[in-house]
Every structure is written in C-alpha cells, then in structure tokens.
Design a protein around this motif. Sequence first.
Motif, short mmCIF file in Angstrom:
data_model
loop_
_atom_site.label_atom_id
_atom_site.label_comp_id
_atom_site.label_asym_id
_atom_site.label_seq_id
_atom_site.Cartn_x
_atom_site.Cartn_y
_atom_site.Cartn_z
N MET A 1 0.69 -1.04 0.17
CA MET A 1 0.01 -0.34 0.12
C MET A 1 0.44 1.05 0.48
SD MET A 1 -2.79 0.75 3.13
CE MET A 1 -4.18 1.02 2.06
N PHE A 2 1.84 1.41 1.06
CA PHE A 2 2.71 2.23 0.57
C PHE A 2 3.87 2.86 -0.04
CE2 PHE A 2 2.55 1.94 5.28
CZ PHE A 2 2.02 3.67 5.61
N PHE B 1 -8.79 3.13 -1.27
CA PHE B 1 -9.50 2.41 -0.08
C PHE B 1 -10.38 1.80 -0.88
CE2 PHE B 1 -8.98 7.67 1.37
CZ PHE B 1 -7.26 6.93 1.72
N GLU B 2 -10.40 1.97 -1.73
CA GLU B 2 -11.61 0.89 -2.46
C GLU B 2 -10.76 -0.46 -2.36
OE1 GLU B 2 -14.24 1.56 -2.44
OE2 GLU B 2 -13.96 3.62 -2.44
N ARG B 3 -11.59 -1.34 -2.63
CA ARG B 3 -11.48 -2.72 -2.27
C ARG B 3 -10.80 -3.85 -4.16
NH1 ARG B 3 -14.91 -7.78 -1.40
NH2 ARG B 3 -13.80 -9.88 -1.82
N TYR C 1 -2.47 -6.67 -3.29
CA TYR C 1 -2.13 -7.34 -2.33
C TYR C 1 -2.64 -9.48 -3.11
CZ TYR C 1 -0.88 -4.55 1.66
OH TYR C 1 -0.84 -3.58 1.93
N GLU C 2 -2.46 -9.07 -4.05
CA GLU C 2 -2.75 -10.35 -5.66
C GLU C 2 -2.13 -11.33 -4.85
OE1 GLU C 2 -4.50 -11.66 -9.70
OE2 GLU C 2 -3.33 -10.15 -9.42
N GLY C 3 -1.89 -11.99 -4.40
CA GLY C 3 -0.90 -13.17 -4.41
C GLY C 3 -0.85 -13.37 -2.59
N MET C 4 -1.66 -12.67 -1.71
CA MET C 4 -2.13 -12.95 -0.63
C MET C 4 -3.52 -13.46 -0.16
SD MET C 4 -0.06 -10.52 1.80
CE MET C 4 -0.69 -10.94 3.76
#
Length: 338
Positions: free
Chosen positions: A304-305, A322-324, A331-334
């Motif tokens: 995110m940062f 802020f939106e999914r 964060y794809e993969g996690m």
Amino acid sequence: MPNIVEPKLISGNANLPLAKAVARRMSMHRGMSVGLVDARVERFNDAEIFVEVYENVRGEDMFIIQPTSRPANDNLMELLIIADALRRSSAARITAVIPYFGYARQDRRTKARTPISAKLVANLIHEAGIERVLTMDLHAAQIQGFFDIPVDNLYAAPIYALDILHHFKDVSDVMVVSPDVGGVTRARELATRINAPLAIVDKRRERAGEVAEMTVIGDVTGKRCIIVDDICDTAGTLCKAAEVLMSKGATEVHAYTTHGVLSGPAVERVSNSVLKSLVITDSIEPTAEIKACPNIRIVPTAPMFAQAILNIWNGTSVSSLFERETLGPIYEGMYSAA
C-alpha cells in the motif's frame, strides 16, 4: 532545475525492513531497480544524531520513510534532521512517509495546563522543510488539520477487510466490535466493508491505563468477534475486552490493530489471553518477541505504501487505495482467493 525523473527513497533507523520492502515493491511496479538512497544516520557519543547523504539529490522528489515509534524522540529527530539535510542539498520536494505518527494520542487538552503535542510535532515537521506527509490510521482525524501542508492518511481497514474475507471465509457469524465509543467510526468502516454487524464495548477509566468497568452494547452471543482499534500499547484494555466478550457468549475473539506498539507486558498478556489472534501491521518494526508470539500475526503495509508513494509522485489519486477493487490487485498473491 533538473527534471524529476524518479522518486527517491531514504530511510532512518526506525523501520529499515519496511523501507526496504517498500523499495522492493516499487521496483516491481516500475520494472526497474528502486533502492534506498545511500546515507548514514548515526549518533555521536553524546547521542546527538548526525546524517550524511552520499548521493546527489538536487532537484529530486524525496520520500523519507520513518515512523516515529519507540524511542519516539530519537526517531522524530532523525526524521527532522534527514529532512534538513535533504533541504540543504536542494531536493525539489520532501515527503515524510510516517507509517506510525508518534504523539498522536496527545491531540487535545484533556485537562488544564497540558500540551497539544501532536500540533507541536506537526509544526516541527513543517519547519524542517517537509512539504507533504503520508501516514496511516492517525489516532484522531483532526490531526490532519494541525498541518499547513497536505496530509494523506491511509487506512488499514481495506487491507483488513481483504484479510478477514480470506481467513474467515464465511462471515455470517462475524461481529465487528469497537473497544470504546471513540472508535465506532473506525469499526463501522470495517463492518461495512465485510457486511457484518457492529457492537461496542463501553469502558470507564479511573485513571490512565486502568479500566474500571466494561459494558457490551449489542448481542454477541454465538458470534466470532473482531475487535478493531488503531493502537495496541500495553494490551490491558484489549485483553480485558476479549474476556468480557467471551463472558457475554462470543464463541471466539480476534483483534485487528493497526499499530502494534506492544510495550511492557503486552506480548505476554496477549499470549496468555483468550484472544485467538491479534493481527497488526508492520507500521512499527516488530520485535523478536512479537514475531515469536503464536497468536500475533503481522500484515505487511509495503504494497500500500509503495503504491501511495507512486501515486503522489505521479500526481494521481491516493484515495483510490481505499477501495477493494484498487487495493486487491496490489495484494494479489496474499489474498487472491478472497
């Protein structure tokens, strides 16, 4: 003045692992190596802080990654002195990336003859030559108004929503809980994201750090409760809230807290508590004791940062994170199965 070609990162000593992780993520996004500017941040024998930047930063867009966590005064001074070194080296713009903003809990006068230290820190940051601040989950929203420069406040709630949907799968029996009345807005934000009901723990303090009484507002019977807060310091309130929820019929209690200060007996309290899990971010560098605790899990903030820094550099929207729909691919993969 030379054209600003690439964003440049520099870090103090507060959270080097996070700074390096941000650099790695930016390298992935840019398709080219992004490293930390070569510099030394040292202390003289009398504990004075000295900074020397070894690379040319004239005309560059500089981002200082430095949470002002424990020891707060040392890390704050590192941030200010790094900023002064960059300003005197003719950097074009200086942005302070402060994942955890220390002194944020001193955001108002609670009684006579007390300071508003958060405002003082904001003044110091501005006077040091910093032109923009990027932070996460400020303790109080009004702190943004203490600054006379732009402040981008990221939120952990979108990351936590992804994490909850990934780990809990079925959220039909999940209830989000605010540990106090003041945190209702934060808890409601997460509850809305995962479509869960909301409860509140009303606490009364006799003195700072000591909770005299807790009352649960809402029916938590048969629910998997998720306590949401921004800071976990000594964990006394958190662990007591978990006990109260279990006594009211909750089947299990988890906690999601953005900033894991976890000072004093906090880790021991959490490990011996009824909490099934405590999820924190790496906004503050976790100690070996925190990493070894079986019911504490750490969610990374570097994706995110890194994207927020690139958006600031590109002049594009930071609030899109802020939106999914926007955050999910980062964060794809996690959380790809979420």
